[in-house]
Design an enzyme around this catalytic site. Structure first.
Site, PDB file in Angstrom:
ATOM      1  CB  SER A 175       2.016   2.504   1.074  1.00  0.00           C
ATOM      2  OG  SER A 175       2.244   1.127   1.267  1.00  0.00           O
ATOM      3  CG  HIS A 226       2.000   1.670   6.272  1.00  0.00           C
ATOM      4  ND1 HIS A 226       2.239   0.321   6.159  1.00  0.00           N
ATOM      5  CD2 HIS A 226       1.792   2.109   4.989  1.00  0.00           C
ATOM      6  CE1 HIS A 226       2.147  -0.040   4.890  1.00  0.00           C
ATOM      7  NE2 HIS A 226       1.895   1.022   4.156  1.00  0.00           N
ATOM      8  CG  HIS A 231       0.120  -7.954   9.698  1.00  0.00           C
ATOM      9  ND1 HIS A 231      -0.923  -8.131   8.803  1.00  0.00           N
ATOM     10  CD2 HIS A 231       1.069  -7.241   9.045  1.00  0.00           C
ATOM     11  CE1 HIS A 231      -0.609  -7.547   7.658  1.00  0.00           C
ATOM     12  NE2 HIS A 231       0.588  -7.005   7.768  1.00  0.00           N
ATOM     13  NE  ARG A 259       5.990  -8.731   5.212  1.00  0.00           N
ATOM     14  CZ  ARG A 259       5.326  -7.590   5.392  1.00  0.00           C
ATOM     15  NH1 ARG A 259       5.453  -6.610   4.500  1.00  0.00           N
ATOM     16  NH2 ARG A 259       4.541  -7.419   6.429  1.00  0.00           N
ATOM     17  CG  ASP A 263       7.624  -3.070  10.506  1.00  0.00           C
ATOM     18  OD1 ASP A 263       8.299  -2.687   9.539  1.00  0.00           O
ATOM     19  OD2 ASP A 263       6.386  -3.007  10.525  1.00  0.00           O
TER      20      ASP A 263
END
Length: 468
Positions: free
Chosen positions: A275, A305, A351, A360, A406
């Site tokens: 992105s 993504h 990742h 995160r 995620d």
């Protein structure tokens, strides 16, 4: 669309001190007393331009690495080929926003009155300026975004006319493209404005777009999942996240706190992700911020993504359906192995850059431990955290067996009642605007050119390396 505004008394949280050092060279050019971000930028930009001009004149021909053929076929992994000032992703340490880790951001960025999680407004100020803002500077952004949040009627009509089977991300991207009708940058470019002024109109478009994204996202949510009910009023005295959750229809204070954290940590992940890179690439053609960010959102919608958090919950739901309530470690281990042997990945693990647990993920886990320690889905996610890395290491294929962002975000949203998994990537998109558009502003300020890398054919590569 007409939107009513209400006024409520505003309480200010104590101003947090500026962190004493930054590595980006911007800190000394802004002051705590200035609340207009555009004025702060106007003072910074000439200094940064001169810094880069001097650096390039001295080191422009310096080599910074080699490129291997495997990198060309392997998604350009690890190739140093872009400039991104807003954040840097270290494989071992994780993301740093202008030099600050997520835990550091949680300590020093302004919060909402009575809140503990950082305001995304403060993170945006940090990304744009390299400065930790004061409470007043973050509050100024809150008011700016509330003032700019209205949508033009044609975008509202378009959203209302979309069919219910059109994916939320398709609606989100289309609406952002349609907002291009409001672009200051496009209008001024057509009028022949000097390129030294590009950043000013990029800034105005970026501020307008960030302000309008929660309104767009809430309209999509209400149309799809709440029978088209009204998103209600924008309150100019609420922060960006509080207005967003209110428009969505959630009044639980802890959900708003979660949203502040969510919108902060999903905002930026250096420049090479799909992105961010898409926004930069399209913007390098001098497409305005609306068109550039719409393109970025089409990349975010991909399953490799931004759609990954949805896939995590789908996998977790299947796990629960197949194995029932409480699951033993042995059952879980077998389920993980069956997933891998079926040619699938365990979603939420691994990742492209990171080689450790995603910070995160960690901060979301800490939020869950504090606010929902007994939630069954959270317990399952914690159990997976213990089991999955060992299985992936045993399999021997994964370079990074650790969880990414995620693996956790969907579980938190589910706990507070936001169960519409297809919508989750829209929330990601609202957040990602902060990083993409901060970088867009600086790209125009620094006059970065059209991005045009050289491509090669397999035959050409063979000739280049003397392959038979």
């Amino acid at each position: 669309m007409s939107m009513f505004r209400t006024v409520t008394a505003r309480l200010y949280a104590p101003t947090k001190p500026l962190i004493p050092r930054f590595s980006n060279g911007l800190r000394k050019y802004a002051t705590q007393s200035q609340t207009d971000l555009k004025e702060v930028l106007a003072a910074m930009i000439p200094v940064k331009q001169e810094e880069i001009k001097s650096f390039r004149s001295q080191h422009g021909a310096s080599k910074i690495g080699d490129v291997q053929i495997d990198q060309l076929y392997g998604g350009m992994r690890g190739m140093k080929s872009m400039i991104c000032e807003t954040s840097v992703l270290d494989p071992e340490e994780g993301i740093r926003f202008r030099g600050l880790s997520i835990p550091e951001c949680q300590k020093v960025l302004p919060t909402a009155p009575g809140g503990e999680e950082p305001l995304p407004e403060g993170l945006f100020w940090l990304l744009v300026t390299g400065e930790v803002p004061t409470q007043e500077q973050a509050d100024w952004l809150s008011r700016q975004w509330a003032d700019r949040a209205d949508l033009p009627s044609h975008v509202v009509t378009m959203l209302d006319n979309f069919p219910n089977n059109l994916h939320p991300m398709s609606q989100f991207s289309a609406a952002i493209s349609a907002l291009n009708s409001e672009s200051n940058f496009a209008k001024k470019y057509a009028e022949g404005v000097h390129k030294s002024k590009y950043w000013e109109f990029a800034y105005e478009d970026s501020m307008d777009l960030i302000a309008k994204l929660p309104t767009v996202a809430a309209k999509i949510y209400r149309n799809l999942y709440r029978d088209g009910s009204s998103i209600g009023a924008i309150d100019p005295e609420k922060d960006w996240s509080a207005n967003f959750t209110s428009m969505l229809g959630y009044e639980e204070p802890m959900f708003t706190e979660l949203m502040r954290l969510y919108l902060t940590i999903h905002s930026d992940h250096e420049g090479g992700n799909v992105s961010a890179h898409t926004c930069h690439l399209v913007g390098s053609a001098l497409s305005d911020p609306y068109l550039s960010f719409a393109a970025a959102m089409n990349g975010l919608a991909g399953p490799l993504h931004g759609l990954a958090n949805q896939e995590v919950l789908v996998w977790l739901t299947k796990l629960q359906q197949d194995l029932g309530g409480e699951v033993s470690d042995e059952q879980l281990r077998d389920f993980i192995w069956n997933t891998l042997k079926g040619g699938q990945v365990v979603p939420g693990y691994g990742h492209a850059v990171l080689r450790k647990t995603d910070p995160r993920y960690t901060c979301q886990r800490e939020f869950a431990l504090k606010h929902l320690p007994d939630d069954p889905m959270f317990k399952l996610v914690s159990q997976l955290y213990k089991m999955v890395p060992g299985v992936l290491l045993e399999q021997g294929k994964a370079k990074n067996p650790w969880p990414n962002v995620d693996a956790h975000s969907g579980v938190l949203l589910q706990y507070y009642g936001c169960t519409e998994m297809q919508y989750y990537t829209v929330l990601f998109g609202v957040s990602r605007a902060l990083g993409c558009l901060a970088s867009y502003i600086w790209s125009r300020a620094l006059g970065l050119p059209l991005e045009r890398p050289k491509s090669m054919s397999t035959e050409g590569l063979k000739k280049l390396v003397g392959a038979q």
